[in-house]
Write a protein that holds these residues in place. Structure first.
Motif, PDB file in Angstrom:
ATOM      1  N   ARG A  51       0.895  -1.097   0.015  1.00 56.44           N
ATOM      2  CA  ARG A  51       0.032  -0.077  -0.176  1.00 56.44           C
ATOM      3  C   ARG A  51       0.798   1.287  -0.231  1.00 56.44           C
ATOM      4  O   ARG A  51       2.059   1.430   0.327  1.00 56.44           O
ATOM      5  CB  ARG A  51      -1.037   0.096   1.198  1.00 56.44           C
ATOM      6  N   LYS A  63      -3.187  11.981  -1.533  1.00 61.28           N
ATOM      7  CA  LYS A  63      -3.600  12.044  -0.243  1.00 61.28           C
ATOM      8  C   LYS A  63      -4.763  13.115   0.341  1.00 61.28           C
ATOM      9  O   LYS A  63      -4.762  14.216  -0.271  1.00 61.28           O
ATOM     10  CB  LYS A  63      -2.544  12.553   0.895  1.00 61.28           C
ATOM     11  N   PRO A  64      -5.959  12.436   0.958  1.00 60.78           N
ATOM     12  CA  PRO A  64      -7.041  13.147   1.205  1.00 60.78           C
ATOM     13  C   PRO A  64      -6.719  13.864   2.572  1.00 60.78           C
ATOM     14  O   PRO A  64      -7.012  13.303   3.485  1.00 60.78           O
ATOM     15  CB  PRO A  64      -8.099  12.150   1.246  1.00 60.78           C
ATOM     16  N   GLU A  94      -4.837   5.021  -3.172  1.00 59.38           N
ATOM     17  CA  GLU A  94      -6.161   5.632  -3.214  1.00 59.38           C
ATOM     18  C   GLU A  94      -6.577   6.601  -4.632  1.00 59.38           C
ATOM     19  O   GLU A  94      -5.716   7.201  -5.065  1.00 59.38           O
ATOM     20  CB  GLU A  94      -6.354   6.473  -2.122  1.00 59.38           C
ATOM     21  N   GLN A 122      -8.191   2.142  -4.261  1.00 53.45           N
ATOM     22  CA  GLN A 122      -8.537   2.296  -3.141  1.00 53.45           C
ATOM     23  C   GLN A 122      -9.613   3.451  -3.119  1.00 53.45           C
ATOM     24  O   GLN A 122      -9.224   4.401  -3.461  1.00 53.45           O
ATOM     25  CB  GLN A 122      -7.456   2.529  -2.034  1.00 53.45           C
ATOM     26  N   GLY A 164     -11.345   5.865  -0.404  1.00 55.68           N
ATOM     27  CA  GLY A 164     -10.697   6.302   1.028  1.00 55.68           C
ATOM     28  C   GLY A 164     -12.364   6.619   2.063  1.00 55.68           C
ATOM     29  O   GLY A 164     -13.434   6.829   0.986  1.00 55.68           O
ATOM     30  N   ALA A 165     -12.065   6.442   3.073  1.00 52.69           N
ATOM     31  CA  ALA A 165     -13.419   6.811   4.102  1.00 52.69           C
ATOM     32  C   ALA A 165     -13.995   8.033   3.554  1.00 52.69           C
ATOM     33  O   ALA A 165     -15.244   8.064   3.438  1.00 52.69           O
ATOM     34  CB  ALA A 165     -12.749   6.921   5.280  1.00 52.69           C
ATOM     35  N   ARG A 166     -13.494   9.268   3.370  1.00 55.10           N
ATOM     36  CA  ARG A 166     -14.142  10.166   2.810  1.00 55.10           C
ATOM     37  C   ARG A 166     -14.649  10.584   1.626  1.00 55.10           C
ATOM     38  O   ARG A 166     -15.506  11.161   1.321  1.00 55.10           O
ATOM     39  CB  ARG A 166     -12.934  11.554   2.663  1.00 55.10           C
ATOM     40  N   LYS A 182     -13.184   1.729   1.620  1.00 61.11           N
ATOM     41  CA  LYS A 182     -13.208   1.811   3.034  1.00 61.11           C
ATOM     42  C   LYS A 182     -14.484   2.404   3.470  1.00 61.11           C
ATOM     43  O   LYS A 182     -15.205   2.962   2.751  1.00 61.11           O
ATOM     44  CB  LYS A 182     -12.069   2.842   3.559  1.00 61.11           C
ATOM     45  N   ARG A 185     -12.277   0.558   8.918  1.00 60.02           N
ATOM     46  CA  ARG A 185     -10.981   1.423   9.121  1.00 60.02           C
ATOM     47  C   ARG A 185     -11.556   2.498  10.497  1.00 60.02           C
ATOM     48  O   ARG A 185     -10.550   3.548  10.747  1.00 60.02           O
ATOM     49  CB  ARG A 185     -10.551   2.335   8.030  1.00 60.02           C
ATOM     50  N   ASP A 239      -8.284  -1.908   9.126  1.00 60.76           N
ATOM     51  CA  ASP A 239      -7.074  -1.149   9.076  1.00 60.76           C
ATOM     52  C   ASP A 239      -6.853  -0.779  10.377  1.00 60.76           C
ATOM     53  O   ASP A 239      -7.620   0.324  10.746  1.00 60.76           O
ATOM     54  CB  ASP A 239      -7.294   0.092   8.190  1.00 60.76           C
ATOM     55  N   HIS A 265      -5.192   3.121  10.477  1.00 54.28           N
ATOM     56  CA  HIS A 265      -6.285   4.371  10.585  1.00 54.28           C
ATOM     57  C   HIS A 265      -7.348   4.362  11.704  1.00 54.28           C
ATOM     58  O   HIS A 265      -7.809   5.215  12.528  1.00 54.28           O
ATOM     59  CB  HIS A 265      -6.919   4.713   9.600  1.00 54.28           C
ATOM     60  N   GLU A 282      -0.009   0.406   8.191  1.00 56.78           N
ATOM     61  CA  GLU A 282       0.883   1.489   7.776  1.00 56.78           C
ATOM     62  C   GLU A 282       2.276   1.200   8.333  1.00 56.78           C
ATOM     63  O   GLU A 282       2.302   0.903   9.508  1.00 56.78           O
ATOM     64  CB  GLU A 282       0.303   3.053   8.171  1.00 56.78           C
TER      65      GLU A 282
HETATM   66  C1  PEP Z   1      -5.229   5.760   3.784  1.00 61.06           C
HETATM   67  O1  PEP Z   1      -5.537   4.445   4.021  1.00 61.06           O
HETATM   68  O2  PEP Z   1      -4.418   6.225   3.432  1.00 61.06           O
HETATM   69  C2  PEP Z   1      -6.314   6.681   4.240  1.00 61.06           C
HETATM   70  C3  PEP Z   1      -6.447   7.858   3.886  1.00 61.06           C
HETATM   71  O3  PEP Z   1      -7.377   5.910   4.772  1.00 61.06           O
HETATM   72  P1  PEP Z   1      -8.814   6.293   5.488  1.00 61.06           P
HETATM   73  O4  PEP Z   1      -9.671   6.729   4.088  1.00 61.06           O
HETATM   74  O5  PEP Z   1      -9.468   5.228   6.043  1.00 61.06           O
HETATM   75  O6  PEP Z   1      -8.796   7.546   6.219  1.00 61.06           O
END
Ligand code: PEP
Ligand code: MN
Length: 338
Positions: free
Chosen positions: A127, A132-133, A165, A183, A185-187, A208, A238, A270, A273, A299
């Motif tokens: 991974r 990145k969010p 992601e 991926q 992401g959660a958001r 996620k 997560r 996960d 997180h 991670e």
């Molecule tokens: C990630 O896995 O890098 C991540 C940002 O996770 P999440 O979307 O679960 O916050």
């Protein structure tokens, strides 16, 4: 679906409602007329029944759902477990799938060092975030396309398939070309445009759970992808927001057996997180395996103190090696291998 009618509903009203229901297709309507209460039982595929419209009829007291709103994700219609293949690594079979790597891809050396180490310890999938969010627009946003290239180099160097992601629907073609698993992401769990687009591709998707999503909402998001024709969906618990502030999130460990019961899709956890704390990664990874998760996502950073993102929850390659040994014991106890 059962529709409970108000007392005093006339036959004319029942007929009007029945006509509307039948015109939505795929169902038959069975009225049960009692002395006090009249109900309409809907048999068949109620997916297209517009519950809001039905509720707008004056004669409708309430609606009761007897089947879950997700169909393709539902174990009822697909009893056997789904196994998703990520570039040769199976997720959902008897072997646990361990995905490991840094929060963000930071440099060629960093991603290759971590990739080699996690492979050595037994991880099957690498991974690493390229996009990145981040909560703050001023925080490190990832190396973006350069990050994707570095992930590909790390895959080349180690043979590990890669998961990363996707944030924008406009990058889908590039991701389909470059990565082994996309991926969400959660958001973005309820970014329905993104989910619909991912339904049209032939590539595994790691979905996620949203920060405050119920299990049903999470499965409905999976349904968006599955209903488009892409059946390669892996769920990832997560952690969710609760009143507890000690941990970054609350790992809903109970969601694993629930999802396994409701759905045939593989589910992983996960703990990084989920907890936001490096010392909790091993215990929560062990808990995940004990309750039947199909794998974990962890991670790992070669220098957590200087990580550009999520250093506080990242473990070193040495610690990862210990976590692998820890989960092997639990895996054996529940009849799985790592
Ligand atoms: C990630 O896995 O890098 C991540 C940002 O996770 P999440 O979307 O679960 O916050
Ligand atoms: Mn992270």
């Amino acid at each position: 679906m059962i529709i409970v009618l108000r007392q005093g509903t006339t036959q004319k009203e029942i007929d009007q409602l029945t006509d509307v229901l039948i015109s939505q297709g795929g169902i038959t309507v069975n009225p049960v007329i009692g002395t006090d209460i009249t109900i309409l039982g809907l048999i068949g595929d109620t997916t297209h029944v517009d519950a809001t419209r039905v509720e707008s009829f004056h004669c409708v007291e309430r609606i009761m759902h007897v089947a879950e709103p997700y169909k393709k994700a539902n174990r009822m219609f697909h009893p056997q477990d789904t196994v998703v293949n990520i570039g040769g690594a199976a997720v959902g079979g008897s072997r646990l799938a361990v995905m490991a790597g840094p929060c963000s891809v930071e440099s060629s050396e960093q991603i290759k060092t971590v990739a080699r180490a996690v492979k050595q310890s037994g991880a099957a999938i690498l991974r690493g975030g390229a996009f990145k969010p981040r909560t703050s627009p001023y925080a490190f946003q990832g190396l973006r396309y350069e990050g994707l290239e570095l992930l590909k180099e790390a895959r080349e160097a180690t043979g590990l398939p890669i998961v990363t992601e996707l944030m924008s629907p406009s990058d889908i073609d590039r991701f389909v070309e470059d990565v082994d698993c996309i991926q969400v992401g959660a958001r973005n769990m309820q970014n329905f445009d993104l989910l619909r687009q991912l339904g049209k591709i032939n590539k595994p998707v790691l979905l996620k759970r949203g920060l405050s999503a119920t299990i049903e909402e999470w499965l409905m998001s999976a349904e968006y992808i599955l209903s488009g024709g892409n059946e390669q969906v892996i769920l990832c618990e997560r952690g969710i927001r609760t009143f507890e502030t000690y941990t970054r999130n609350t790992v809903d460990i109970g969601a694993v057996p629930v999802v396994k019961r409701l759905s045939h899709l593989p589910v992983i956890v996960d703990p990084s997180h989920g907890t936001g704390k490096r010392w909790m990664v091993s215990p929560m990874a062990r808990a995940a395996v004990a309750v039947g998760a199909d794998g974990v996502m962890i991670e790992v950073h070669n220098d957590p103190q200087h990580a550009l993102c999520d250093g506080q929850q990242s473990i070193t390659p040495e610690q990862f090696d210990e976590v692998m040994a820890d989960i092997r014991v639990i895996a054996a106890a529940v009849g799985r291998e790592v």
